[in-house]
Structure formats: C-alpha cells, structure tokens
Design a protein around this motif. Sequence first.
Motif, PDB file in Angstrom:
ATOM      1  N   ASN A   6       1.071  25.816  -3.481  1.00 50.32           N
ATOM      2  CA  ASN A   6       0.018  25.395  -2.552  1.00 50.32           C
ATOM      3  C   ASN A   6      -1.202  24.860  -3.288  1.00 50.32           C
ATOM      4  O   ASN A   6      -1.878  23.939  -2.806  1.00 50.32           O
ATOM      5  CB  ASN A   6      -0.379  26.557  -1.651  1.00 50.32           C
ATOM      6  N   PHE A   7      -1.481  25.435  -4.453  1.00 52.89           N
ATOM      7  CA  PHE A   7      -2.605  24.966  -5.269  1.00 52.89           C
ATOM      8  C   PHE A   7      -2.427  23.486  -5.611  1.00 52.89           C
ATOM      9  O   PHE A   7      -3.347  22.672  -5.455  1.00 52.89           O
ATOM     10  CB  PHE A   7      -2.683  25.812  -6.546  1.00 52.89           C
ATOM     11  N   PHE A   8      -1.225  23.115  -6.051  1.00 52.75           N
ATOM     12  CA  PHE A   8      -0.975  21.717  -6.402  1.00 52.75           C
ATOM     13  C   PHE A   8      -0.790  20.837  -5.167  1.00 52.75           C
ATOM     14  O   PHE A   8      -1.097  19.640  -5.193  1.00 52.75           O
ATOM     15  CB  PHE A   8       0.222  21.610  -7.340  1.00 52.75           C
ATOM     16  N   LEU A   9      -0.330  21.424  -4.066  1.00 50.72           N
ATOM     17  CA  LEU A   9      -0.230  20.649  -2.825  1.00 50.72           C
ATOM     18  C   LEU A   9      -1.606  20.238  -2.320  1.00 50.72           C
ATOM     19  O   LEU A   9      -1.765  19.175  -1.726  1.00 50.72           O
ATOM     20  CB  LEU A   9       0.501  21.455  -1.744  1.00 50.72           C
ATOM     21  N   LEU A  10      -2.614  21.084  -2.565  1.00 51.20           N
ATOM     22  CA  LEU A  10      -3.967  20.721  -2.137  1.00 51.20           C
ATOM     23  C   LEU A  10      -4.493  19.549  -2.964  1.00 51.20           C
ATOM     24  O   LEU A  10      -5.149  18.649  -2.432  1.00 51.20           O
ATOM     25  CB  LEU A  10      -4.902  21.926  -2.248  1.00 51.20           C
ATOM     26  N   ALA A  11      -4.202  19.537  -4.259  1.00 50.52           N
ATOM     27  CA  ALA A  11      -4.564  18.386  -5.091  1.00 50.52           C
ATOM     28  C   ALA A  11      -3.786  17.152  -4.640  1.00 50.52           C
ATOM     29  O   ALA A  11      -4.312  16.031  -4.638  1.00 50.52           O
ATOM     30  CB  ALA A  11      -4.273  18.688  -6.562  1.00 50.52           C
ATOM     31  N   PHE A  12      -2.543  17.350  -4.234  1.00 46.53           N
ATOM     32  CA  PHE A  12      -1.728  16.250  -3.703  1.00 46.53           C
ATOM     33  C   PHE A  12      -2.336  15.711  -2.417  1.00 46.53           C
ATOM     34  O   PHE A  12      -2.390  14.501  -2.195  1.00 46.53           O
ATOM     35  CB  PHE A  12      -0.309  16.763  -3.450  1.00 46.53           C
ATOM     36  N   SER A  13      -2.837  16.592  -1.559  1.00 50.11           N
ATOM     37  CA  SER A  13      -3.484  16.179  -0.313  1.00 50.11           C
ATOM     38  C   SER A  13      -4.684  15.286  -0.603  1.00 50.11           C
ATOM     39  O   SER A  13      -4.862  14.237   0.023  1.00 50.11           O
ATOM     40  CB  SER A  13      -3.924  17.410   0.484  1.00 50.11           C
ATOM     41  N   ALA A  14      -5.507  15.693  -1.558  1.00 47.04           N
ATOM     42  CA  ALA A  14      -6.669  14.877  -1.928  1.00 47.04           C
ATOM     43  C   ALA A  14      -6.226  13.519  -2.462  1.00 47.04           C
ATOM     44  O   ALA A  14      -6.865  12.485  -2.195  1.00 47.04           O
ATOM     45  CB  ALA A  14      -7.507  15.612  -2.973  1.00 47.04           C
ATOM     46  N   THR A  15      -5.104  13.507  -3.163  1.00 49.05           N
ATOM     47  CA  THR A  15      -4.579  12.256  -3.710  1.00 49.05           C
ATOM     48  C   THR A  15      -4.134  11.301  -2.612  1.00 49.05           C
ATOM     49  O   THR A  15      -4.414  10.102  -2.665  1.00 49.05           O
ATOM     50  CB  THR A  15      -3.389  12.549  -4.648  1.00 49.05           C
ATOM     51  N   THR A  16      -3.456  11.831  -1.603  1.00 46.68           N
ATOM     52  CA  THR A  16      -2.963  10.964  -0.521  1.00 46.68           C
ATOM     53  C   THR A  16      -4.110  10.258   0.175  1.00 46.68           C
ATOM     54  O   THR A  16      -3.997   9.084   0.551  1.00 46.68           O
ATOM     55  CB  THR A  16      -2.156  11.759   0.525  1.00 46.68           C
ATOM     56  N   ARG A  17      -5.214  10.945   0.347  1.00 45.86           N
ATOM     57  CA  ARG A  17      -6.369  10.314   0.983  1.00 45.86           C
ATOM     58  C   ARG A  17      -6.942   9.218   0.091  1.00 45.86           C
ATOM     59  O   ARG A  17      -7.265   8.126   0.549  1.00 45.86           O
ATOM     60  CB  ARG A  17      -7.461  11.352   1.280  1.00 45.86           C
ATOM     61  N   TYR A  18      -7.062   9.516  -1.188  1.00 48.70           N
ATOM     62  CA  TYR A  18      -7.698   8.560  -2.097  1.00 48.70           C
ATOM     63  C   TYR A  18      -6.878   7.284  -2.243  1.00 48.70           C
ATOM     64  O   TYR A  18      -7.426   6.175  -2.252  1.00 48.70           O
ATOM     65  CB  TYR A  18      -7.923   9.199  -3.471  1.00 48.70           C
ATOM     66  N   VAL A  19      -5.563   7.406  -2.381  1.00 53.36           N
ATOM     67  CA  VAL A  19      -4.727   6.237  -2.682  1.00 53.36           C
ATOM     68  C   VAL A  19      -4.269   5.495  -1.433  1.00 53.36           C
ATOM     69  O   VAL A  19      -3.568   4.485  -1.534  1.00 53.36           O
ATOM     70  CB  VAL A  19      -3.492   6.638  -3.522  1.00 53.36           C
ATOM     71  N   SER A  20      -4.634   5.961  -0.267  1.00 54.72           N
ATOM     72  CA  SER A  20      -4.247   5.284   0.971  1.00 54.72           C
ATOM     73  C   SER A  20      -5.042   3.998   1.143  1.00 54.72           C
ATOM     74  O   SER A  20      -5.966   3.703   0.376  1.00 54.72           O
ATOM     75  CB  SER A  20      -4.486   6.194   2.175  1.00 54.72           C
ATOM     76  N   ASN A  21      -4.710   3.247   2.166  1.00 52.98           N
ATOM     77  CA  ASN A  21      -5.419   1.997   2.461  1.00 52.98           C
ATOM     78  C   ASN A  21      -6.639   2.217   3.350  1.00 52.98           C
ATOM     79  O   ASN A  21      -7.208   1.257   3.867  1.00 52.98           O
ATOM     80  CB  ASN A  21      -4.478   1.007   3.151  1.00 52.98           C
ATOM     81  N   THR A  22      -7.038   3.461   3.535  1.00 56.42           N
ATOM     82  CA  THR A  22      -8.222   3.750   4.340  1.00 56.42           C
ATOM     83  C   THR A  22      -9.482   3.550   3.499  1.00 56.42           C
ATOM     84  O   THR A  22      -9.452   3.654   2.271  1.00 56.42           O
ATOM     85  CB  THR A  22      -8.209   5.190   4.869  1.00 56.42           C
ATOM     86  N   ARG A  23     -10.594   3.322   4.175  1.00 54.71           N
ATOM     87  CA  ARG A  23     -11.878   3.226   3.486  1.00 54.71           C
ATOM     88  C   ARG A  23     -12.282   4.638   3.095  1.00 54.71           C
ATOM     89  O   ARG A  23     -12.503   5.493   3.955  1.00 54.71           O
ATOM     90  CB  ARG A  23     -12.922   2.590   4.414  1.00 54.71           C
ATOM     91  N   ASN A  24     -12.374   4.895   1.808  1.00 51.17           N
ATOM     92  CA  ASN A  24     -12.531   6.261   1.317  1.00 51.17           C
ATOM     93  C   ASN A  24     -13.865   6.909   1.641  1.00 51.17           C
ATOM     94  O   ASN A  24     -14.013   8.113   1.526  1.00 51.17           O
ATOM     95  CB  ASN A  24     -12.300   6.296  -0.195  1.00 51.17           C
ATOM     96  N   ASN A  25     -14.852   6.126   2.032  1.00 48.61           N
ATOM     97  CA  ASN A  25     -16.145   6.711   2.375  1.00 48.61           C
ATOM     98  C   ASN A  25     -16.244   7.040   3.864  1.00 48.61           C
ATOM     99  O   ASN A  25     -17.316   7.372   4.363  1.00 48.61           O
ATOM    100  CB  ASN A  25     -17.292   5.768   1.980  1.00 48.61           C
ATOM    101  N   GLU A  26     -15.138   6.960   4.596  1.00 48.32           N
ATOM    102  CA  GLU A  26     -15.129   7.232   6.033  1.00 48.32           C
ATOM    103  C   GLU A  26     -14.351   8.512   6.327  1.00 48.32           C
ATOM    104  O   GLU A  26     -13.423   8.861   5.610  1.00 48.32           O
ATOM    105  CB  GLU A  26     -14.457   6.080   6.789  1.00 48.32           C
ATOM    106  N   PHE A  27     -14.755   9.212   7.389  1.00 50.31           N
ATOM    107  CA  PHE A  27     -13.953  10.365   7.807  1.00 50.31           C
ATOM    108  C   PHE A  27     -12.985   9.974   8.908  1.00 50.31           C
ATOM    109  O   PHE A  27     -12.044  10.699   9.197  1.00 50.31           O
ATOM    110  CB  PHE A  27     -14.840  11.539   8.228  1.00 50.31           C
ATOM    111  N   LYS A  28     -13.206   8.836   9.554  1.00 52.71           N
ATOM    112  CA  LYS A  28     -12.230   8.304  10.510  1.00 52.71           C
ATOM    113  C   LYS A  28     -11.301   7.336   9.780  1.00 52.71           C
ATOM    114  O   LYS A  28     -11.577   6.907   8.666  1.00 52.71           O
ATOM    115  CB  LYS A  28     -12.939   7.592  11.671  1.00 52.71           C
TER     116      LYS A  28
END
Length: 454
Positions: free
Chosen positions: A187-209
């Motif tokens: 779970n510790f590494f899955l949480l780092a993986f979760s942060a990674t998915t957000r960063y590398v996605s095509n979403t604007r990283n400074n947005e919460f939506k």
Amino acid sequence: MGELSDQRQGKDLSMPDIDKQLVAYLSREINSKKDFLDFKKENTNYATHGYHDYPATMIPQLPKLFIEAVEKFQKIENVYDPFSGSGTTLVEARLHGLNSVGVDLNPLAVLMGDVKTKVLDDCEVESVKCKLYNDILSEIKLFKIGKSELIYPTFKNIDYWFKDYVIIDLQIIKNQITKIQSKDIRNFFLLAFSATTRYVSNTRNNEFKMYRMAPNKLAKWHPDVIKKFFEFAERNIAYNKKCPKMTGNVKVIFGSSSSVPEIADNSFDLLITSPPYGDSKTTVAYGQFSRTSLQWLDLDIMRAESVPKLDSKLLGGRITFKELRRTGSTRLDQQLTEIAKVDMKRALEVSQFYQDLYETLKEIKRVMKPGSFQFWVTANRTVKGIRLTTDEIITELFATLDVQKIAEYNRHIPNKRMPSKNSPSNIKGNVVTTMNKENIVVYKTGVGSAEVRD
C-alpha cells in the motif's frame, strides 16, 4: 487573528470552568502573534503528511494545536474524524500517542489514512524497493523486445486521459507493486503510484477538477513515468525515515459518517474535522481529483467502473426531494429562500448538502462522549451571490442536538489546494470569491462531566 466576544473568551459565568480554561488558553495562543493560525512559515509536510496531494487538506498544525490544548485540561484517549480525508487528524493523533478512528466515502482517502498512519521498518522498505525497481526496469526491457505481454486496463476514456506509452509504463509499475507480499509496504508503494498516475495523466496538474491539457501543451507533454514514480517513492521513503514514532491504534472506515453502526455510543473523547465545504459537484471535487488514481488502483472497495459515480455518493451528491424543506437552522432557511429566488435547482442542491450533513451531526452526537470537545474547521461559500454561513448553520443545527458552541476563531487560507475564485456563470471575467477564510468552531458535546486532569 481571532476576535472574541466576552462570551467566547470564557467570561460568561454560565460556562463550566474547564470550558473557560480551554478557551482562555486558545485565545492566549492565537493572540500571541499576528495571524497565528495561518502558520504561513510552518512546514506542513513533516512526518507522513506530505505523502500525497489532496484537495482542501487541513494543515497538521491545527489538530496538533487542538489536541495539545485539550490535553492540558482533560484526559484524552481517542480522537474521531468523521471526514478523515487525507488523514491529517489521524496522523496527529498517532503522533500524540492517541487512538483514532476516521471515516470517509472516498477509497483514496481510506488508502491515504491507512498508509500515512504507519511508520515502516526502513530496512524492510529498502529491501523491497530495490527488488521492485529492478523488476520494473527488467519488465520494461522484456516488453520492448516482445518477451512480455500486458493486460491493459479498460476503464472509460483511458486513452483520452493517458498517452499510449504512459498506459504501458503505469501498468508495468502496478503489476510489480501488486507482487509485494507485505500489505503495508504494498500500500505504501501504491500510494506513490497513485500520485504518479495524477502527474503523468493528460489533466492540468494544477487543477483539482478533471480538465484536459490544451492541445498545444498536450503535444509537448512527454512525462517520464518510471522516473516520476521513483521520485514519488523516494520522497515518501525519506518522509518515512524521518517520521517520529507513532503509537496508538487507528482505524479508517470506508463508508458514510451519517451511519457508522460499528462505532458504539459515547466512544470518543475528542473530535477534530474539516468537513466538505459544499457538494463535490460545485465546490471541491474530491471524486474528480481522485478519479485517475482510483481507476488505476481498481480497489476492492471501489472497482474502476464505479469511480466516476463517487461524487454522487458524497454529501449533497444526489437530490432526494423536489421542494425546499424547513431545517433546524433559521439562517439556512433564510439563505435557501434567497437562492431559490434565483435558481431553485441550486437551492435544492444546497439544501440536500446540509440535510446530509445534519444526518452526520446526529450520528456524531451519538458517538461522542458527553462533555467532549469538538473542533470544526469550516469555510463559508457563495452560491448565486448568496453567502452561505456554514459556521452559523452548523451551530444552529448542533443546538437542536444539545451540542453548544463555546468559541470561534478565524484563519486565512494561504495554502489549501482549492480555488480562491471561480466562474459560476462560465462567462470569461465573471468571477466570484469562493473561500479565502476558514472558521474554527469549538463545540461542547451534550452534558455530563469528563475526567479532568489535576
């Protein structure tokens, strides 16, 4: 800086001595310097608090202040957070040697609360990390030469939110993490993986939506997925190494805080929480913020295909009535009437949010010990030009349940992950201020005597 009336300062002779002492202590601390509660120069990422971004997180200095203040005058064994979110209260409880329970309907919040409240053995983490990194790099090489096959996730719009090579790299990382035998380290590494998915996605990283990058920026967007995962993992490993010892039991419950039958009556000595400031659809979109993470994680408690429906399950997420109802708050009734004159649908959405919140208040009254203190960090938002005074609304609703306000303080919001302005009309330049100040309201639960420290 908080400005208190005589009654709020504890000068009301009808207040019990312990209430006067607590309020007097808090007032001295808060008034000891300008903008004390803003904590502008304080490190908010100590211990495990910096593991993962989350919308509108409560800064750890607040629960730390509240716990240490109450402990001066009353014995505390356990702490409750009915909206546990990123787990800030739970972490602070454990850092202070207290038992704690948190409740949240967002599976990402449950994962965060679980991971952040554990300090892992450094040597074991290093050993697992080295094998994990080697396995990831080896699997990438094998895939590139056609000696390894992948089963790709199929959640809706995955190709819209992630580039093809990003999907491949993420799936390789996840496959290797899931092989880790220790649940806590996995779970510790899955949480780092979760942060990674957000960063590398095509979403604007400074947005919460969830907003996709503009085409010109997307064309230039080529994140190094493996490197970014290693960075997040190393960051969290460093936090874990530096984290002070944590003691006390902790439990994070996946579910609604309006109904927690697994918690007995009169269970908790102290409540510290920061509830949602409005429904996720129009205020802070917890579900949208968590969507890419949760779809990739595909957790047992919420499979990937159910993730887009998360916001509808949170407070005010689903309207269950067609007409405005009278509430236990005069101020809320007045404000709903004003909103309804402009937009009945929005009035119903706002009404549903507070109706749902009231159900949680009733459950909170049940599980809190008589005489226990509650600390609520709230903010007042604007809907259709009408200011919703949530601090006053909760106070009036709580009064119907024999939970009384004993003090209130204000702080500015210098660093929460949330907008200070939005455009409700979607007309360029037509913006309104949303929330730039928080209200810290202290309540006393019911009646009865608590064990007082000498």
